[in-house]
Design a protein around this motif. Sequence first.
Motif, PDB file in Angstrom:
ATOM      1  N   ASP A  77       0.817  -1.217   0.000  1.00 13.87           N
ATOM      2  CA  ASP A  77       0.000   0.000   0.000  1.00 13.87           C
ATOM      3  C   ASP A  77       0.848   1.263   0.000  1.00 13.87           C
ATOM      4  N   ARG A 356      -5.630   9.089   4.253  1.00 16.46           N
ATOM      5  CA  ARG A 356      -4.981   9.375   2.979  1.00 16.46           C
ATOM      6  C   ARG A 356      -3.756   8.478   2.904  1.00 16.46           C
ATOM      7  N   GLN A 357      -3.465   7.997   1.733  1.00 16.36           N
ATOM      8  CA  GLN A 357      -2.354   7.064   1.581  1.00 16.36           C
ATOM      9  C   GLN A 357      -1.032   7.686   1.985  1.00 16.36           C
ATOM     10  N   VAL A 454      -5.134  14.056  -4.991  1.00 15.68           N
ATOM     11  CA  VAL A 454      -6.182  13.405  -5.771  1.00 15.68           C
ATOM     12  C   VAL A 454      -7.340  14.364  -5.994  1.00 15.68           C
ATOM     13  N   TYR A 459     -13.166  10.549  -6.596  1.00 18.16           N
ATOM     14  CA  TYR A 459     -13.641   9.738  -5.487  1.00 18.16           C
ATOM     15  C   TYR A 459     -14.833   8.888  -5.935  1.00 18.16           C
ATOM     16  N   THR A 462     -12.127   6.170  -9.373  1.00 16.67           N
ATOM     17  CA  THR A 462     -10.821   5.511  -9.455  1.00 16.67           C
ATOM     18  C   THR A 462     -10.240   5.216  -8.080  1.00 16.67           C
ATOM     19  N   THR A 463     -10.894   5.666  -7.017  1.00 18.39           N
ATOM     20  CA  THR A 463     -10.425   5.404  -5.658  1.00 18.39           C
ATOM     21  C   THR A 463     -11.603   5.349  -4.700  1.00 18.39           C
TER      22      THR A 463
END
Length: 536
Positions: A77, A356-357, A454, A459, A462-463
């Motif tokens: 991830d 958030r990543q 992003v 939203y 794609t995520t």
Amino acid sequence: MKRNFINGAFMMLVLGGIFSSCNKAKSPKTGWAYNDRTNGGFQVFAKKHPAPGPGLVPVEGGTFVLGGSLNEDLQFDYNNIRRRVTVASFYMDETEVANTDWLEYLYWIKRTYPQEREMYYNALPDTLVWRQPLSYNEPYVDNYLRHPGYQDYPVVGVSWDQANDYCDWRTQRVNEEILRERGIITDWKTMSKSGKTGAGAAFNTDIYLNGQYRGAGIDGKHMPKDLNPAIKGQGGKAATRPARIEDGVLKQPYRLPSEAEWEYAALALAGNTQYENISDGKVYPWNGMGVRSPKKGTRGLILANFKRGAGDNMGTGGYLNDKADITAPVRSYPPNDFGLYNMAGNVNEWTGDTYRQLSYEDFEDFNPFRGNIYTNKRLANTDRGLLAKDKYGKPIKDLAKTSKKQKWSELNGQAATAAETNAANANPNQSAVIAANASGKAFTPDVRGYKDSVNSTLYGNTTLVNDHSKVYKGGSWNDRAYWLNPATRRFMDEEDTNAEVGFRCAMGMIGAAEINPSNKPHFRVKAQKSPKKIQL
């Protein structure tokens, strides 16, 4: 002989008055005495370190490496890059919130708002989270929340939003208990006799501190004395007032811990620290690389409630290893070095953060947190400073309009006052600042997506990540050992629930960061004279 005694007693009274006036604490900046009715009655209380609220234990903050305990990223991830940060000292629940705790919450709602079926229904956990298409879990659906056999098990089926509502409710009940037990507001016995248990009797800390929760039937018999000479008591009695923040009586709000606070508290590296040197790192909330106890009496027992492998949730019948098939009581297994139970396994726990990543790259390095939405309490009457309330007696909050304190004219929607005009004329750069603010980017009170690369239009396309994605951590009864590492992080929508996620509360610590200053070196400094304790 009698005259000598009287003269001696008189001299003692005079000297006592002189010494007491000399010993009275004074302002180091004005020289005015504190807590003196004759000079205006400005009250200052003895400085003290607030005690934790019910159920909380202190966690002394410090620096640590966020994400530092995780050596493998099995899911690739790339969402917990190591970052050194500092977490301020705070308080945290010793255990997860249990079913009994939640039933207390539900009972209060039902008793206080008997006609509000919607409020009660919205507070109910989703017990249907136990249902699986190819598993027989109906007994948990019917019994897990309410049966006394599960009363000390962690509550599950609770969304992030519901957990926050519980934190707010708990804040109000703890502060109400403090004030009623001290007699600052009507004590429980008197209140129960009055029969005021409906919505009109619901206590709210913000409303109380704003002076909107007082009067006949509310004010207690032991309210603090008001030393303001302009305030006169009734019936020849001394003037009294409600408690204030300055009194140090009320507790800070309960809340969900931030992701950084949760990870710091779970690791508890303070137990391996001496003179600021960390002797050994940790992979789990306990020492060692494995998940079994090394101690003689418990050697081989698993130190947390988790799933060892496919089809193995509790070990072999006749000698159950982790003693639990689903969740376990909130005080199961040894606590970590901060005294916190089940910081690995049993249930995952909600944190306050929006996911958030790459948050670890974006965070501030002091008290890192993503999820701020800045609000202001709405005023019902600006001249009197009265707060607007909803039907439950809670203050109504609006999104903040600016990042700084508004001018009085802005707050009231009026033209600039003479004082504001003079201040602007005295600062020739003020007009340039106003112009720059007007031409710059509009203030955004919702900063959950701050520095997010992003585009929000992606939203859901794609995520799955958006501003409603909330972080949970810790691993559960149905997770493998990998997720017991405090640095692992996952997310779920704030309205979603499952049978593997619960929560515990935290509270900010006020004042000195050091929790146990005894037996530690300190510089000798001249202490400011502290006021004597005033009876509340």
